[in-house]
Design a protein around this motif. Sequence first.
Motif, PDB file in Angstrom:
ATOM      1  N   ASN A   1      -3.011  11.489  38.669  1.00  0.00           N
ATOM      2  CA  ASN A   1      -2.783  10.414  37.700  1.00  0.00           C
ATOM      3  C   ASN A   1      -3.331   9.098  38.230  1.00  0.00           C
ATOM      4  O   ASN A   1      -3.139   8.773  39.415  1.00  0.00           O
ATOM      5  CB  ASN A   1      -1.284  10.221  37.435  1.00  0.00           C
ATOM      6  CG  ASN A   1      -0.672  11.369  36.661  1.00  0.00           C
ATOM      7  OD1 ASN A   1      -1.359  12.096  35.947  1.00  0.00           O
ATOM      8  ND2 ASN A   1       0.637  11.539  36.784  1.00  0.00           N
ATOM      9  N   ILE A   2      -3.991   8.333  37.362  1.00  0.00           N
ATOM     10  CA  ILE A   2      -4.423   6.976  37.721  1.00  0.00           C
ATOM     11  C   ILE A   2      -3.839   6.019  36.700  1.00  0.00           C
ATOM     12  O   ILE A   2      -4.263   5.975  35.539  1.00  0.00           O
ATOM     13  CB  ILE A   2      -5.951   6.849  37.778  1.00  0.00           C
ATOM     14  CG1 ILE A   2      -6.542   7.825  38.798  1.00  0.00           C
ATOM     15  CG2 ILE A   2      -6.346   5.416  38.132  1.00  0.00           C
ATOM     16  CD1 ILE A   2      -8.059   7.755  38.927  1.00  0.00           C
ATOM     17  N   SER A   3      -2.845   5.268  37.113  1.00  0.00           N
ATOM     18  CA  SER A   3      -2.206   4.256  36.286  1.00  0.00           C
ATOM     19  C   SER A   3      -1.856   3.087  37.195  1.00  0.00           C
ATOM     20  O   SER A   3      -2.256   3.061  38.356  1.00  0.00           O
ATOM     21  CB  SER A   3      -0.958   4.833  35.603  1.00  0.00           C
ATOM     22  OG  SER A   3      -0.429   3.922  34.652  1.00  0.00           O
ATOM     23  N   SER A   4      -1.121   2.130  36.692  1.00  0.00           N
ATOM     24  CA  SER A   4      -0.762   0.967  37.503  1.00  0.00           C
ATOM     25  C   SER A   4       0.312   1.310  38.524  1.00  0.00           C
ATOM     26  O   SER A   4       1.100   2.256  38.338  1.00  0.00           O
ATOM     27  CB  SER A   4      -0.289  -0.180  36.605  1.00  0.00           C
ATOM     28  OG  SER A   4      -1.349  -0.611  35.772  1.00  0.00           O
ATOM     29  N   LYS A   5       0.360   0.525  39.585  1.00  0.00           N
ATOM     30  CA  LYS A   5       1.277   0.790  40.700  1.00  0.00           C
ATOM     31  C   LYS A   5       2.734   0.704  40.277  1.00  0.00           C
ATOM     32  O   LYS A   5       3.538   1.588  40.566  1.00  0.00           O
ATOM     33  CB  LYS A   5       0.988  -0.204  41.827  1.00  0.00           C
ATOM     34  CG  LYS A   5       1.855  -0.004  43.073  1.00  0.00           C
ATOM     35  CD  LYS A   5       1.474  -1.025  44.145  1.00  0.00           C
ATOM     36  CE  LYS A   5       2.310  -0.842  45.402  1.00  0.00           C
ATOM     37  NZ  LYS A   5       1.935  -1.840  46.441  1.00  0.00           N
TER      38      LYS A   5
END
Length: 272
Positions: free
Chosen positions: A213-217
């Motif tokens: 997954n690549i999303s905000s921290k």
Amino acid sequence: MRISVLGAGWLGLPFAQLLIEKGHQVQVSKRSEEGVKQLQAQGLNAIQFDADNLLKDEHINLDNAQLSDFFNCDLLLITIPPGFRQGRGQQYPELIRAIVKQAKIDGTRNIIFTSSTAVYPDVDAQLTEDDATNWNEKAELLLAAENAIQQSDSNWLICRLAGLFGPQRNPARFVKHMRAINKNAIANMVHLNEVCSALLFLIEKQVSHQIVNISSKHVVSKLDFYTAALTHCDESINLPEIIDGTQTKTINVNKLKAMGYHFLYDSAIDAL
């Protein structure tokens, strides 16, 4: 590394430019002749190629030698969107299977496929890479495309991207199309720069046979995110009705964190 970017669009082009800055040998593709000319004017090694032609008997505007050269690479990055809004989503799995087949013929060594967190159901939970389901037609088609990638003979990596924003994609303008904002809903958004940075990290770390997954921290609410976005907008746009609904899904990025990735932004608001 010799890298081919299939789809030099809103995401593919800036990422290709980043790869070039890092010293990689990069080829990019564009569907239109005019688009190719624009990319070449920027100094990119660009070819005209409509991936839809892989579903046909002949490859229009691309001879076999050029096709083989593009796919005979160390890494193929597939950033072609499914085209749900254009009514093209039904053929997406078949298109990805055709790309995988061509990659196998021409000796592609590694494949990275950009998918979407739309594969996760809209439930009040922290959702990891193991939580994808065929919860609606869009998710079913995306997962079928992912499955085609996983069946390839190459080393594969699937990156599920949260809602994208950045240059030419100001999130404040999304507000125009909203009837209401649930103040408890989570804004699973990620800036273009963060995606490019994370993809580069995963390439350099040589991650394969994984879904990430690549999303905000850190998560923020939709209300806070869009309120902040409006302060960075040059148009006069008002928030729609604010409702008190249930909290919605949160995209979990602990896997990316555990790999050692250092985020550019603390939250989506910080990326505005």
